[in-house]
Write an enzyme that holds these catalytic residues in place. Structure first.
Site, PDB file in Angstrom:
ATOM      1  N   ILE A   1       0.818  -1.211   0.000  1.00 13.51           N
ATOM      2  CA  ILE A   1       0.000   0.000   0.000  1.00 13.51           C
ATOM      3  C   ILE A   1       0.855   1.267   0.000  1.00 13.51           C
ATOM      4  CG2 ILE A   1      -0.298   0.269   2.486  1.00 13.51           C
ATOM      5  CD1 ILE A   1      -3.302   0.847   1.817  1.00 13.51           C
ATOM      6  N   CYS A   2       2.075   1.164   0.486  1.00 12.11           N
ATOM      7  CA  CYS A   2       2.991   2.301   0.537  1.00 12.11           C
ATOM      8  C   CYS A   2       3.612   2.508  -0.844  1.00 12.11           C
ATOM      9  CB  CYS A   2       4.087   2.041   1.569  1.00 12.11           C
ATOM     10  SG  CYS A   2       5.440   3.233   1.471  1.00 12.11           S
TER      11      CYS A   2
END
Length: 114
Positions: free
Chosen positions: A28-29
């Site tokens: 997600i980063c």
């Protein structure tokens, strides 16, 4: 605030060695996602271990839960990524970020890639 952990691989302190480093990330980063793309494109699967942290807690940061990645960090059995940072510097009080490249031989955070 600049990172406390900025070193190069290869160097005298951190030689390029197969099986020495672990790359912790969460997809997600955006920075970790980029690191995962480079990992795949460079074919580093035989050189680095890739470990996914599952989520982020507001109080403690990234953690292992067993949902996407392991229930605990494979190297030290840590539940929180913060525990791994504190192995590199017990007084560390900065941000806990991914991706994280960890030297398993020296027990050091070699580089915050974000």
């Amino acid at each position: 605030m600049p990172s406390q952990f900025r070193d190069r691989i290869p160097s005298a302190r951190f030689p390029a060695e197969k099986g020495r480093y672990v790359l912790y990330l969460n997809y997600i980063c955006p920075w970790a996602h980029r690191a995962a793309i480079v990992f795949a494109l460079k074919g580093l699967g035989d050189v680095l271990d890739l470990v996914e942290v599952d989520g982020r807690d507001a109080a403690h940061g990234w953690f292992f839960s067993g949902r996407s990645g392991p229930e605990r960090a494979p190297v030290y059995g840590a539940k929180w990524l913060k525990e791994i940072y504190l192995r590199a510097d017990p007084k560390y009080n900065g941000r806990i970020t991914v991706p994280l490249l960890w030297d398993t031989f020296n027990g050091e955070n070699t580089r915050e890639l974000a």
